[in-house]
Design a protein around this motif. Sequence first.
Motif, PDB file in Angstrom:
ATOM      1  N   ASP A 207     -23.706  73.602  37.314  1.00 16.12           N
ATOM      2  CA  ASP A 207     -22.470  74.135  37.890  1.00 16.12           C
ATOM      3  C   ASP A 207     -22.217  75.565  37.434  1.00 16.12           C
ATOM      4  OD1 ASP A 207     -21.899  71.823  39.295  1.00 16.12           O
ATOM      5  OD2 ASP A 207     -20.786  70.927  37.629  1.00 16.12           O
ATOM      6  N   VAL A 208     -22.662  75.892  36.217  1.00 12.89           N
ATOM      7  CA  VAL A 208     -22.507  77.248  35.707  1.00 12.89           C
ATOM      8  C   VAL A 208     -23.531  78.173  36.367  1.00 12.89           C
ATOM      9  CG1 VAL A 208     -22.574  78.717  33.655  1.00 12.89           C
ATOM     10  CG2 VAL A 208     -21.601  76.420  33.511  1.00 12.89           C
ATOM     11  N   ALA A 209     -24.781  77.725  36.440  1.00 13.38           N
ATOM     12  CA  ALA A 209     -25.862  78.555  36.967  1.00 13.38           C
ATOM     13  C   ALA A 209     -25.614  78.979  38.405  1.00 13.38           C
ATOM     14  CB  ALA A 209     -27.191  77.813  36.857  1.00 13.38           C
ATOM     15  N   ARG A 210     -25.029  78.093  39.203  1.00  8.50           N
ATOM     16  CA  ARG A 210     -24.831  78.436  40.615  1.00  8.50           C
ATOM     17  C   ARG A 210     -23.761  79.516  40.811  1.00  8.50           C
ATOM     18  NH1 ARG A 210     -22.240  73.018  41.550  1.00  8.50           N
ATOM     19  NH2 ARG A 210     -24.302  72.363  42.225  1.00  8.50           N
TER      20      ARG A 210
ATOM     21  N   ILE B 169     -33.362  91.367  26.339  1.00  9.30           N
ATOM     22  CA  ILE B 169     -33.697  92.128  27.549  1.00  9.30           C
ATOM     23  C   ILE B 169     -32.791  91.765  28.724  1.00  9.30           C
ATOM     24  CG2 ILE B 169     -36.079  92.538  26.850  1.00  9.30           C
ATOM     25  CD1 ILE B 169     -35.512  89.997  29.538  1.00  9.30           C
ATOM     26  N   GLY B 170     -31.889  90.790  28.524  1.00  6.94           N
ATOM     27  CA  GLY B 170     -30.994  90.442  29.621  1.00  6.94           C
ATOM     28  C   GLY B 170     -30.027  89.337  29.245  1.00  6.94           C
ATOM     29  N   VAL B 171     -29.113  89.066  30.162  1.00 10.15           N
ATOM     30  CA  VAL B 171     -28.128  88.001  30.009  1.00 10.15           C
ATOM     31  C   VAL B 171     -28.004  87.299  31.360  1.00 10.15           C
ATOM     32  CG1 VAL B 171     -25.675  87.478  29.664  1.00 10.15           C
ATOM     33  CG2 VAL B 171     -26.814  89.121  28.168  1.00 10.15           C
ATOM     34  N   PHE B 172     -27.928  85.959  31.321  1.00  6.03           N
ATOM     35  CA  PHE B 172     -27.650  85.172  32.518  1.00  6.03           C
ATOM     36  C   PHE B 172     -26.377  84.391  32.224  1.00  6.03           C
ATOM     37  CE2 PHE B 172     -28.723  81.295  35.252  1.00  6.03           C
ATOM     38  CZ  PHE B 172     -28.373  81.928  36.439  1.00  6.03           C
ATOM     39  N   ALA B 173     -25.297  84.702  32.934  1.00  2.00           N
ATOM     40  CA  ALA B 173     -24.009  84.131  32.554  1.00  2.00           C
ATOM     41  C   ALA B 173     -23.026  84.144  33.720  1.00  2.00           C
ATOM     42  CB  ALA B 173     -23.419  84.922  31.385  1.00  2.00           C
ATOM     43  N   ASP B 174     -22.064  83.245  33.629  1.00  2.00           N
ATOM     44  CA  ASP B 174     -20.895  83.275  34.507  1.00  2.00           C
ATOM     45  C   ASP B 174     -19.762  83.893  33.701  1.00  2.00           C
ATOM     46  OD1 ASP B 174     -18.823  82.940  36.231  1.00  2.00           O
ATOM     47  OD2 ASP B 174     -18.758  80.742  36.107  1.00  2.00           O
ATOM     48  N   LEU B 175     -19.656  85.214  33.772  1.00  2.00           N
ATOM     49  CA  LEU B 175     -18.664  85.923  32.956  1.00  2.00           C
ATOM     50  C   LEU B 175     -17.233  85.654  33.409  1.00  2.00           C
ATOM     51  CD1 LEU B 175     -20.348  89.397  32.284  1.00  2.00           C
ATOM     52  CD2 LEU B 175     -20.407  87.306  30.918  1.00  2.00           C
ATOM     53  N   SER B 176     -17.051  85.167  34.632  1.00  3.07           N
ATOM     54  CA  SER B 176     -15.697  84.890  35.108  1.00  3.07           C
ATOM     55  C   SER B 176     -15.059  83.751  34.324  1.00  3.07           C
ATOM     56  CB  SER B 176     -15.712  84.553  36.595  1.00  3.07           C
ATOM     57  OG  SER B 176     -16.382  83.327  36.843  1.00  3.07           O
ATOM     58  N   THR B 177     -15.882  82.859  33.774  1.00  6.35           N
ATOM     59  CA  THR B 177     -15.358  81.768  32.954  1.00  6.35           C
ATOM     60  C   THR B 177     -15.684  81.953  31.473  1.00  6.35           C
ATOM     61  OG1 THR B 177     -17.390  80.485  33.361  1.00  6.35           O
ATOM     62  CG2 THR B 177     -15.506  80.101  34.831  1.00  6.35           C
ATOM     63  N   ALA B 178     -16.768  82.663  31.169  1.00  4.63           N
ATOM     64  CA  ALA B 178     -17.235  82.780  29.783  1.00  4.63           C
ATOM     65  C   ALA B 178     -16.415  83.763  28.966  1.00  4.63           C
ATOM     66  CB  ALA B 178     -18.703  83.181  29.753  1.00  4.63           C
ATOM     67  N   VAL B 179     -15.913  84.814  29.617  1.00  7.96           N
ATOM     68  CA  VAL B 179     -15.233  85.894  28.903  1.00  7.96           C
ATOM     69  C   VAL B 179     -13.836  86.075  29.487  1.00  7.96           C
ATOM     70  CG1 VAL B 179     -15.263  88.361  28.350  1.00  7.96           C
ATOM     71  CG2 VAL B 179     -17.397  87.069  28.359  1.00  7.96           C
ATOM     72  N   LEU B 180     -12.881  86.309  28.598  1.00 11.46           N
ATOM     73  CA  LEU B 180     -11.510  86.587  29.024  1.00 11.46           C
ATOM     74  C   LEU B 180     -11.082  87.937  28.470  1.00 11.46           C
ATOM     75  CD1 LEU B 180      -8.910  85.499  30.414  1.00 11.46           C
ATOM     76  CD2 LEU B 180      -8.217  84.632  28.170  1.00 11.46           C
TER      77      LEU B 180
END
Length: 594
Positions: A470-473, A537-548
């Motif tokens: 659900d996070v990856a998508r 060398i990179g980041v794979f993330a859903d920043l909309s939920t991971a970071v505030l």
Amino acid sequence: MSKKKIKKRITFSDETLNFTCEIEKFKEEEEPGKFTGILVNMQNDSLAKGVYRFKKGSMQGNNGKTLLLLYNHYGELLPVGKLVGEETEKGFEVMGEFHLSKDDNGNYINPEAVKLYSLMKEMKLPFEMSVGGNIVDYKEYSENGKYYIDINKFEAHEGSLTPKGAVKGSKVTRVFNKENGGIGQMDKEQLKLLMAELLANFKTELLEAGTPEEIKNLPIKFNEINSKFEEIKTELNGEFKAEIEKQMNEFNEVIKSLKADFKPTKKEVSVAEQFSAMIQEVEKNGKAVETVFNSESEIKFAADPATTSNSEHTIKTQYVNTLLERLVAQNSALGDIKFIPIVDGSLTIPREVAGLPEVGWIGEEGDREETSAPKTDHVVITLHSLYAMPKVTNKLLATNFVGYANFLVKRVEYALSLKLADALFYGTGTNMPTGILQDSSVTQEVEIDSTDDTTFVDSLIDAYYALDEDVARNAKWYMTSETWAAIAKLKNKQKDFYITDLNNGNTRTLMTRPVILITSKNAGLKSIATATANEMIGVFADLSTAVLGIQNNAMTMRLEDKVTSKGYTKYYMEKGVGLGVQLPENILKLKKKA
């Protein structure tokens, strides 16, 4: 000519000063990798930095001294050779030599020197040069209402080269070599290097331009770079061309209000009035007095303060409420982060409310949990002071306040957005937010194995499925342009590209998820080609939920310094901003395999 010595002396720090000076000629010698010219031209009427004048004898202490020859690459000065010079009647004449030595295996020891030498020798590309060092002895004068600093003794340390068209200064027009032949054609990689260097150096000048002349010349220099891009863009693939166009659009957005054909919108006029009014209010309050503005602050504004009776009216400084929104719009790395307003110095989020609520069927057996989030420490996000100190040229503000004020605002926003994006990834936590790569709670990592195309692709697949489905998508990839270029070149066993949409100019994607290019060198992300083992060398993330994000809607300003003799005023602007990781499990760090 009236000439008087100024009694009050200025003081210099130990910081090295750099001056751009014209190189007039080259010595007609056929020696590989060598060129000659005049580094400090004492017969030139133009002033270094608009104020300084090199006097005869000021460079004599550098006669025979070996100086570093540096290359300004993405704002980083790389050693590429040496300079040896001697002061003559014409100035400080130097012999430059590129470091073209090879090791026992026949490989060049200094590849950057070879690249630069090739660009200058084969393509005859114009470069500019500057001298750097310390002012040891000087005198200040005021002549005919103008201010000067005469340099009597200068301790030189280096000369640096930069592609022409980005910064003012000397130019290298010819490099001599024993080999004969015509001018070589630039391949795609050399064209990329040229455009990257031109844009990197224009960015530096855009952020540093301070005098009216430097600011007015920005559109001219931008147009020169744009013309160069128009000449070569058909030779570039769609992927790289799209990235250059994106950067060009960003720069154009900052400087467009300086152009002669600028027609401001009502919103741009409103922003200019609010910013100009805040400057007038701060100046009225006096030096070092902090003035706090918010969206409800009402202040008087006059386009011409000298004739307030005809033009003065009251406005609200609503701009300060939208500043962060405008910063986020400037930088795609910040686009998914939600910033909420607070009035306290920090925000504490119980970890139990950061995740999804636990759900289930009534009647199920077993203990009921309040949330599905792991029970870890509370998340504390602290406000930090993000500041800028713009220099405002009084003359330009008086003659074209709408255009110039919009330029000032856009330039400050652009600079602040870069700083905020850097902190998002690599903030130290000391007087700034703790970045994703520095946060101890972000522990998920995947190694990217670039041994061959197959292992590279397998690693990327592993990375995608390392996050919850659900996070990856909803996640995005964040990486440097060099790393993305390496991914875009990956081929399967049939020699077909895995990434097939290189030339369509559309949004870049990897496994259906968008790829955001991080161009800043201060974000802590390395290129896959140059990274060492275990470097990120990179980041794979859903920043909309991971970071505030949090912000204080108010903004503080004060008058920092008023330099009447130079016609500018320096202001201090401060905005309370914070970033924090609230769901570390929604972030995956990508590191190079050992």
